[in-house]
Scaffold this motif. Structure first.
Motif, PDB file in Angstrom:
ATOM      1  N   LYS A   1      31.726 -33.587   7.349  1.00 15.80           N
ATOM      2  CA  LYS A   1      30.604 -33.451   6.448  1.00 15.80           C
ATOM      3  C   LYS A   1      29.726 -31.989   6.287  1.00 15.80           C
TER       4      LYS A   1
ATOM      5  N   LYS B   1      31.565 -31.387  12.583  1.00 15.63           N
ATOM      6  CA  LYS B   1      31.605 -32.680  11.674  1.00 15.63           C
ATOM      7  C   LYS B   1      31.795 -32.269  10.448  1.00 15.63           C
TER       8      LYS B   1
ATOM      9  N   ARG C   1      36.924 -39.815   5.991  1.00 19.05           N
ATOM     10  CA  ARG C   1      36.283 -41.066   6.937  1.00 19.05           C
ATOM     11  C   ARG C   1      35.067 -40.638   7.195  1.00 19.05           C
ATOM     12  N   ASP C   2      34.021 -41.523   7.047  1.00 21.70           N
ATOM     13  CA  ASP C   2      32.685 -41.280   7.606  1.00 21.70           C
ATOM     14  C   ASP C   2      32.495 -40.764   8.931  1.00 21.70           C
TER      15      ASP C   2
END
Length: 471
Positions: A416, A414, A401-402
């Motif tokens: 990402k 993070k 999820r973002d």
């Protein structure tokens, strides 16, 4: 009679030839206490005094060799005190940092050193560049290492005399000097130095090259170090010219991050490959291997509207309306999934993977049988162990999820950024599960478990999947 080699004069010549100290106010010298850095500190001390420049030394204690590393730090303090050179000692736990990052010891140590150097420079008004003691032997080792990896012209350039790292100028006054000349300078000038015992450990790639490969090459050519240095200088000159031409080409034809596919397809490959790398970097990629550059060139030559390929770093190369461009926006099937994990086999269909959960209730025979079953279906697996007492309620496997992040190695990471740093493709990110409990992320396959569930491992998780990590 052979003229005596003057290392100081040669180092000074290198400094001036490459404008190493032009417009600089002071130099931060990386000082390990070994022969190379001891000579560098001695020579730069003379040069800086003559030119009115500040000089400061920095020693990094890597936390690897115990008492021997402590000895090194104390030796550097004593020598700097004798020379009247200020010294900063930085301490790091490189083995831990390497485990947390998933990188090798050598790579982690190098990254830490240069980050520490840059930080000291940023906090000083008088220190404006970094000096390291790389020499001609180091250059030969680097060229041989890159050659063995199948590197192109960039890797055969060797170690540059001057470069920029994290926005800071790095100079190497001894880059043209052979190790034998450095040791001779120590003897002639009474320079004390210490020996790092890990330098003899051929488990390290560079040490293997130094102790096994180069002596063999010397039997073919006693001057191999000098020969390789001259070759790398020549190739660096050629490479610099090609890089300049590639940038001029990009300035002429790349507009708003796009270039006509037919133009890049018709360009000489030496230029096209560099322009592709420039465009890829501008889109957020790190570095492209030759095989990926070939794929992009094939895409450009095909020129089919709407066609695209996935590259490392979450970047895609695309063709639209005759233009080639790179994007880091997802362009792949989106997977949404969530499942509670039970002891034993947990199979997922879309995307296709399995997670095996083993705890005290599962027998060794069942574990072996189920593992063999899954290995016949999936070709790759990753194992992690976590503490069942620290799991909040139940474990679930869900899609990413973002904003996903979790704490390991004492830091909040993070997801990402972790994926970007590893160069993991968008497809693999979409397919890789995120293992959570009631408090948040417990583990992401390919990375360490969360700090809060470590120690006294009582649950084993095995993630099975097909494909490559960087597909």
């Amino acid at each position: 009679m052979k003229q005596k080699f003057d290392l100081y004069a040669e180092a000074l010549k290198t400094v001036d030839e490459y404008s190493m100290l032009d417009s600089e106010r002071g130099v931060l010298v990386g000082y390990s206490g070994g022969a190379d850095s001891s000579v560098l500190l001695h020579i730069l001390g003379r040069v800086c005094r003559a030119r009115g420049l500040d000089i400061h030394a920095v020693h990094v204690h890597h936390g690897i060799r115990g008492a021997e590393a402590d000895r090194d730090a104390e030796f550097c303090r004593e020598q700097c005190q004798k020379l009247g050179v200020p010294l900063t000692v930085r301490y790091a736990d490189i083995p831990r940092l390497a485990r947390d990052s998933g990188k090798g010891i050598e790579e982690t140590a190098r990254e830490y050193r240069y980050a520490a150097f840059a930080e000291i420079i940023s906090q000083s008004e008088s220190l404006t560049c970094i000096a390291t003691a790389h020499n001609a032997d180091d250059n030969a080792e680097t060229v041989i290492f890159n050659l063995a990896r199948g590197s192109g012209l960039g890797g055969l350039r060797g170690i540059p005399p001057v470069r920029t790292d994290s926005g800071v100028k790095v100079i190497r006054p001894l880059i043209g000097a052979a190790k034998s000349d450095i040791l001779g300078y120590c003897e002639e000038n009474g320079i004390e130095y210490i020996f790092d015992s890990t330098n003899d450990d051929t488990a390290y790639t560079r040490n293997y090259i130094r102790h096994e490969i180069i002596p063999s090459l010397r039997r073919m050519n006693p001057s191999v170090i000098d020969t390789v240095f001259r070759m790398s200088c020549s190739l660096r000159c050629d490479s610099d010219y090609i890089e300049t031409q590639a940038k001029l080409f990009a300035d002429s034809y790349v507009k708003k991050g796009k270039i006509k596919a037919e133009i890049i397809a018709d360009a000489h490959e030496a230029i096209a490959s560099r322009v592709i790398s420039l465009m890829y970097s501008a889109a957020g990629g790190r570095s492209l291997e030759r095989v990926h550059i070939k794929d992009v060139l094939k895409l450009a030559k095909n020129g089919k509207n709407g066609s695209s390929i996935s590259l490392t770093g979450g970047v895609r190369a695309k063709i639209e309306n005759g233009d080639l461009f790179f994007t880091n926006m997802p362009d792949t099937e989106v997977f949404e999934f969530q499942m509670e994990l039970k002891p034993g086999i947990n199979r997922f269909e879309s995307p296709d993977f399995a997670i095996y959960v083993a705890n005290g209730d599962i027998s060794r025979e069942d574990l072996q049988k189920d593992n063999e079953t899954l290995q016949n279906i999936y070709k790759l697996s990753i194992l992690m162990q976590v503490n069942s007492d620290k799991i909040n309620r139940v474990l679930i496997a869900r899609s990413r999820r973002d904003g996903d992040s979790y704490v390991f190695g004492g830091m909040t990471r993070k997801l990402k950024k972790l994926y970007n740093d590893r160069g993991i493709s968008i497809e693999r990110r979409m397919k890789t599960p995120v293992i959570c409990d009631g408090e948040g992320i417990v583990w992401v396959p390919g990375f360490p478990a969360a700090d809060r569930v470590k120690d006294d491992c009582k649950i084993t998780l095995i993630y099975y999947y097909n494909g490559e990590e960087n597909e």
